[in-house]
Scaffold this active site. Structure first.
Site, PDB file in Angstrom:
ATOM      1  N   SER A 144       0.868  -1.186   0.000  1.00 52.31           N
ATOM      2  CA  SER A 144       0.000   0.000   0.000  1.00 52.31           C
ATOM      3  C   SER A 144       0.902   1.232   0.000  1.00 52.31           C
ATOM      4  O   SER A 144       2.118   1.115   0.225  1.00 52.31           O
ATOM      5  CB  SER A 144      -0.838  -0.044   1.284  1.00 52.31           C
ATOM      6  OG  SER A 144      -1.366   1.212   1.610  1.00 52.31           O
ATOM      7  N   TYR A 157      -2.624  -0.934  10.158  1.00 45.59           N
ATOM      8  CA  TYR A 157      -2.622  -1.108   8.698  1.00 45.59           C
ATOM      9  C   TYR A 157      -1.227  -0.813   8.136  1.00 45.59           C
ATOM     10  O   TYR A 157      -0.673  -1.599   7.360  1.00 45.59           O
ATOM     11  CB  TYR A 157      -3.675  -0.187   8.063  1.00 45.59           C
ATOM     12  CG  TYR A 157      -3.877  -0.415   6.585  1.00 45.59           C
ATOM     13  CD1 TYR A 157      -4.708  -1.432   6.121  1.00 45.59           C
ATOM     14  CD2 TYR A 157      -3.235   0.385   5.637  1.00 45.59           C
ATOM     15  CE1 TYR A 157      -4.900  -1.648   4.756  1.00 45.59           C
ATOM     16  CE2 TYR A 157      -3.417   0.185   4.269  1.00 45.59           C
ATOM     17  CZ  TYR A 157      -4.251  -0.838   3.839  1.00 45.59           C
ATOM     18  OH  TYR A 157      -4.425  -1.047   2.492  1.00 45.59           O
TER      19      TYR A 157
HETATM   20  P1  NDP Z   1     -11.934  -5.004  -0.789  1.00 45.70           P
HETATM   21  O1  NDP Z   1     -12.547  -4.804   0.541  1.00 45.70           O
HETATM   22  O2  NDP Z   1     -12.769  -4.846  -2.013  1.00 45.70           O
HETATM   23  O3  NDP Z   1     -11.201  -6.410  -0.884  1.00 45.70           O
HETATM   24  C1  NDP Z   1     -10.695  -7.084   0.208  1.00 45.70           C
HETATM   25  C2  NDP Z   1     -10.805  -8.558  -0.105  1.00 45.70           C
HETATM   26  O4  NDP Z   1     -10.172  -9.307   0.900  1.00 45.70           O
HETATM   27  C3  NDP Z   1     -12.244  -9.005  -0.198  1.00 45.70           C
HETATM   28  O5  NDP Z   1     -12.422  -9.622  -1.456  1.00 45.70           O
HETATM   29  C4  NDP Z   1     -12.411  -9.975   0.947  1.00 45.70           C
HETATM   30  O6  NDP Z   1     -13.239 -11.057   0.546  1.00 45.70           O
HETATM   31  C5  NDP Z   1     -10.986 -10.435   1.193  1.00 45.70           C
HETATM   32  N1  NDP Z   1     -10.747 -10.835   2.585  1.00 45.70           N
HETATM   33  C6  NDP Z   1     -10.681 -10.030   3.678  1.00 45.70           C
HETATM   34  N2  NDP Z   1     -10.450 -10.752   4.769  1.00 45.70           N
HETATM   35  C7  NDP Z   1     -10.353 -12.056   4.382  1.00 45.70           C
HETATM   36  C8  NDP Z   1     -10.135 -13.266   5.064  1.00 45.70           C
HETATM   37  N3  NDP Z   1      -9.925 -13.309   6.380  1.00 45.70           N
HETATM   38  N4  NDP Z   1     -10.100 -14.406   4.334  1.00 45.70           N
HETATM   39  C9  NDP Z   1     -10.310 -14.394   2.996  1.00 45.70           C
HETATM   40  N5  NDP Z   1     -10.521 -13.263   2.304  1.00 45.70           N
HETATM   41  C10 NDP Z   1     -10.549 -12.105   2.993  1.00 45.70           C
HETATM   42  O7  NDP Z   1     -10.719  -3.976  -0.830  1.00 45.70           O
HETATM   43  P2  NDP Z   1      -9.554  -3.688  -1.860  1.00 45.70           P
HETATM   44  O8  NDP Z   1      -9.786  -4.377  -3.137  1.00 45.70           O
HETATM   45  O9  NDP Z   1      -9.366  -2.245  -1.848  1.00 45.70           O
HETATM   46  O10 NDP Z   1      -8.299  -4.332  -1.111  1.00 45.70           O
HETATM   47  C11 NDP Z   1      -7.535  -5.400  -1.614  1.00 45.70           C
HETATM   48  C12 NDP Z   1      -6.112  -5.274  -1.084  1.00 45.70           C
HETATM   49  O11 NDP Z   1      -5.527  -4.082  -1.595  1.00 45.70           O
HETATM   50  C13 NDP Z   1      -6.017  -5.176   0.434  1.00 45.70           C
HETATM   51  O12 NDP Z   1      -4.882  -5.874   0.868  1.00 45.70           O
HETATM   52  C14 NDP Z   1      -5.836  -3.688   0.668  1.00 45.70           C
HETATM   53  O13 NDP Z   1      -5.182  -3.417   1.867  1.00 45.70           O
HETATM   54  C15 NDP Z   1      -4.981  -3.342  -0.537  1.00 45.70           C
HETATM   55  N6  NDP Z   1      -4.945  -1.941  -0.894  1.00 45.70           N
HETATM   56  C16 NDP Z   1      -6.066  -1.263  -1.277  1.00 45.70           C
HETATM   57  C17 NDP Z   1      -5.969   0.060  -1.676  1.00 45.70           C
HETATM   58  C18 NDP Z   1      -7.128   0.839  -2.165  1.00 45.70           C
HETATM   59  O14 NDP Z   1      -6.991   2.061  -2.373  1.00 45.70           O
HETATM   60  N7  NDP Z   1      -8.282   0.237  -2.373  1.00 45.70           N
HETATM   61  C19 NDP Z   1      -4.689   0.763  -1.678  1.00 45.70           C
HETATM   62  C20 NDP Z   1      -3.591  -0.043  -1.243  1.00 45.70           C
HETATM   63  C21 NDP Z   1      -3.719  -1.339  -0.881  1.00 45.70           C
HETATM   64  P3  NDP Z   1     -14.502 -11.513   1.448  1.00 45.70           P
HETATM   65  O15 NDP Z   1     -15.268 -10.282   1.745  1.00 45.70           O
HETATM   66  O16 NDP Z   1     -15.207 -12.498   0.596  1.00 45.70           O
HETATM   67  O17 NDP Z   1     -13.894 -12.159   2.653  1.00 45.70           O
END
Ligand code: NDP
Length: 254
Positions: A144, A157
């Site tokens: 990130s 985070y």
């Molecule tokens: P979302 O909330 O859309 O995606 C997060 C995903 O993680 C979901 O699909 C969720 O699936 C899955 N998830 C969370 N916890 C678990 C778990 N315990 N087991 C299995 N799956 C899990 O957010 P983003 O797409 O934005 O985030 C994706 C990644 O990118 C993260 O690591 C985030 O920190 C990182 N990121 C995002 C940024 C942004 O601006 N959006 C910037 C920088 C980094 P489900 O709900 O089905 O469990």
């Protein structure tokens, strides 16, 4: 030789049922790899599977909580049982709880660290034997801007995302001899469910990101497709331990 050809390869993308994970899964699928998306929400996965199958590859959903070691081991075993191999792992599952540092409970701290960092380690550990056996592998870990910067509302985070970069470097040094490349990607601000909540909770976030980003906009999940294709493919065979921002220039401006 097509540097980006992934025909016959198999990728696991945690959190691939939406947001950045789905954007990356689309990039890898467009190079021909079959995809396993992992998450907890099966409804979100149904729509994601349709998008991936429309790209002409096989796609499957495995329900798992990646904070649990046994579930990480099981999802790798299920992937190998269904598709015969595992070549690419994208550790993308993540979450955030935004508070001032003094206000976190111990449980909240562990929840964020376990979801963002420990899960990536456990899935990498689980995937290693299959990649070693195949003679090559690609691991892509999602950091990130908080791998680089701090923010008052991001103590766990930012700790987890700084950890992702260092863990990737450590794994890269350990597994280079097995022809496994381990890199991290540092997305800028991308419009997803996660950041919708951030925009509600952090005033002025939307406008300040737009103003600081030289590209003049927030990213969208599709912006992550190209870096995923690159880091999953033979094009990146001599790239390992790198931490690559994909941020419209956010991290190079003051
Ligand atoms: P979302 O909330 O859309 O995606 C997060 C995903 O993680 C979901 O699909 C969720 O699936 C899955 N998830 C969370 N916890 C678990 C778990 N315990 N087991 C299995 N799956 C899990 O957010 P983003 O797409 O934005 O985030 C994706 C990644 O990118 C993260 O690591 C985030 O920190 C990182 N990121 C995002 C940024 C942004 O601006 N959006 C910037 C920088 C980094 P489900 O709900 O089905 O469990």
């Amino acid at each position: 030789m097509n540097l980006f050809d992934l025909t016959g390869k198999v990728a696991v993308v945690t959190g691939g049922n939406g947001g950045i994970g789905l954007g990356m899964a689309e990039g890898i699928a467009s190079c021909g790899a079959n995809i396993v998306i992992v998450g907890r929400n099966a409804d979100k996965a149904t729509a994601a599977l349709e998008i991936l199958r429309a790209l002409g590859v096989q796609a499957a959903f495995i329900a798992a909580d990646v904070t649990q070691k046994a579930e990480c081991v099981k999802l790798v075993a299920e992937t190998v049982a269904k598709f015969g191999r595992l070549d690419i792992l994208v550790n993308n599952a993540g979450t955030s709880i935004r508070k001032m540092p003094q206000d976190y409970t111990e449980e909240e701290w562990h929840y964020v660290l376990d979801t963002n960092l420990t899960s990536a380690f456990l899935c990498s550990q689980a995937a290693y034997p299959a990649m070693k056996q195949a003679g090559s592998g690609k691991m892509i870990n999602i950091g990130s801007m908080m791998s680089l910067f701090g923010a008052p509302y991001a103590a766990p985070y930012a700790s987890s995302k700084g950890g992702i970069v260092q863990m990737s470097r450590a794994l890269a040094t350990a597994w280079a001899k097995d022809n496994i490349q381990v890199n991290s990607v540092l997305p800028g601000w991308i419009d997803t469910d996660l950041t919708k909540r951030a925009r509600e909770q952090v005033s002025e976030l939307h406008a300040s990101v737009e103003k600081r980003t030289p590209a003049g906009r927030w990213g969208v999940p599709h912006d992550m497709a190209g870096i995923a294709a690159f880091l999953a493919s033979p094009a990146s065979d001599f790239v390992t331990g790198a931490a690559i921002p994909v941020d419209g220039g956010f991290s190079i401006t003051t």
